[in-house]
Scaffold this active site. Structure first.
Site, mmCIF file in Angstrom:
data_model
loop_
_atom_site.group_PDB
_atom_site.id
_atom_site.type_symbol
_atom_site.label_atom_id
_atom_site.label_comp_id
_atom_site.label_asym_id
_atom_site.label_seq_id
_atom_site.Cartn_x
_atom_site.Cartn_y
_atom_site.Cartn_z
ATOM 1 N N GLY A 16 0.733 -1.206 0.053
ATOM 2 C CA GLY A 16 0.110 0.034 0.105
ATOM 3 C C GLY A 16 0.834 1.347 -0.046
ATOM 4 N NE ARG A 19 -17.965 16.071 5.477
ATOM 5 C CZ ARG A 19 -18.281 15.286 5.113
ATOM 6 N NH1 ARG A 19 -19.846 14.844 5.085
ATOM 7 N NH2 ARG A 19 -17.900 14.192 4.571
ATOM 8 C CE LYS A 60 -29.434 20.909 7.822
ATOM 9 N NZ LYS A 60 -28.651 20.299 6.796
ATOM 10 C CG ASP A 95 -20.511 12.389 2.599
ATOM 11 O OD1 ASP A 95 -20.395 11.315 1.940
ATOM 12 O OD2 ASP A 95 -19.948 12.361 3.699
#
Length: 325
Positions: free
Chosen positions: A46, A104, A201, A233
């Protein structure tokens, strides 16, 4: 006279990782340039290997990588590319992040949480980046996480002009999906001369991509509502917001967002949504299963290319986005 005098001609070189090569090629074409040939591969365990196939010595280098899935792999690849350029004696290194990963996580909501957006900025700086360039950061404060210049590009002009050219503006209402996007939605209102509504919300902070309830503040009955956001998303919250608008009498709903992250159940939710059109930019590649008639993708490449040219020629990136901040 002592010393050595050279011609002093500046060199611009554009590099791309493997996350979103299509966007990088568009940017190169808009610049009238080509991408620097690069050898990149993954070892069996990897690990990532990168080598550039031409000299970067003394050049102003721009390294593009959009942090799409698998996000950690592409962030690491960009860090390795920047390190390689630093060790190749590049004159300057600008990291271009059409989509800034971990944006975020820009503050702590609960105790013992990380501020991962700051960590990404620190990693880029430590790797050797002198400057960052990003499109529509989740919050503007991320600019302060990086110890150096940050060019914040905006997709609002591109998205708003597209929407304004398709919809009857006399019937248009701009809708902010939450309180945090009201400032941006207000700029949409100014550009399209439209009224504003807000979705209030209540989120469950212990669960990602989850809202407890949504109510509409403002008159949307009989209106064409444009829901504006920076990213989508899993599409759960934006589809719930659209349902709330329809429940309050909206005639139609269009969604406009800069970044189509579109993870997990997003494909099914977009297909089954009553939203007539989803408009994104190509800061992220669109998954094959989401090549739908109701999805429109606009190219952000001209804006990125113009910003690169301004930086290289020591001009003003801000002048490209007058009235947007």
């Amino acid at each position: 006279m002592s010393g050595i005098t050279t011609s002093g001609e500046k060199k611009l070189k554009l590099f791309s990782g493997r996350a979103h090569p299509e966007l990088a090629k568009e940017v190169a074409e808009a610049l009238g340039s080509e991408l620097v040939p690069t050898k990149a591969l993954d070892f069996a365990n990897g690990e990532i290997y990168v080598r550039f196939l031409e000299s970067a010595r003394g050049a102003d280098c721009f390294v593009m990588q959009s942090h799409t899935a698998p996000i950690n792999q592409w962030i690491m690849e960009q860090l390795i590319m920047i390190d390689a350029l630093k060790r190749a004696s590049a004159r300057s290194i600008t990291a271009i992040l059409p989509f800034y990963g971990y944006a975020r996580q820009d503050k702590k909501h609960l105790g013992r949480e990380p501020i991962s957006a700051r960590l990404i900025a620190d990693l880029l700086r430590q790797a050797g980046a002198d400057r960052l360039m990003a499109v529509d950061l989740h919050t503007a404060q991320i600019q302060g996480f990086f110890d150096g210049p940050v060019d914040h590009l905006f997709a609002l002009p591109l998205l708003a002009d597209y929407i304004g050219g398709k919809v009857d503006r006399s019937k248009l209402t701009v809708v902010s999906p939450d309180a945090g996007r009201v400032k941006v939605a207000d700029q949409w209102c100014d550009r399209l001369d439209a009224p504003l509504a807000i979705i209030h919300k209540r989120r469950d902070m212990t669960q990602a991509n989850t809202i407890l309830s949504a109510e509409v503040v403002g008159d949307v009955k009989g209106r064409v509502c444009v829901l504006v956001d920076d990213m989508i998303d899993t599409a759960g919250t934006i589809c719930a917001a659209a349902d709330a608008l329809f429940d309050n009498g909206a005639a139609d709903v269009v969604v406009a967002a800069t970044h189509g992250v579109l993870s997990g159940p997003a494909a099914d939710r977009l297909k089954n949504s009553r939203v007539s059109e989803f408009v994104f930019t190509n800061t992220l590649p669109t998954p094959a299963e989401l090549q739908l008639d109701k999805i429109t993708t606009l190219s952000i490449a001209p804006s990125i290319a113009a910003a690169i040219r301004e930086v290289f020629e020591e001009g003003s990136v801000t002048s490209l986005f007058e009235g947007v901040h």
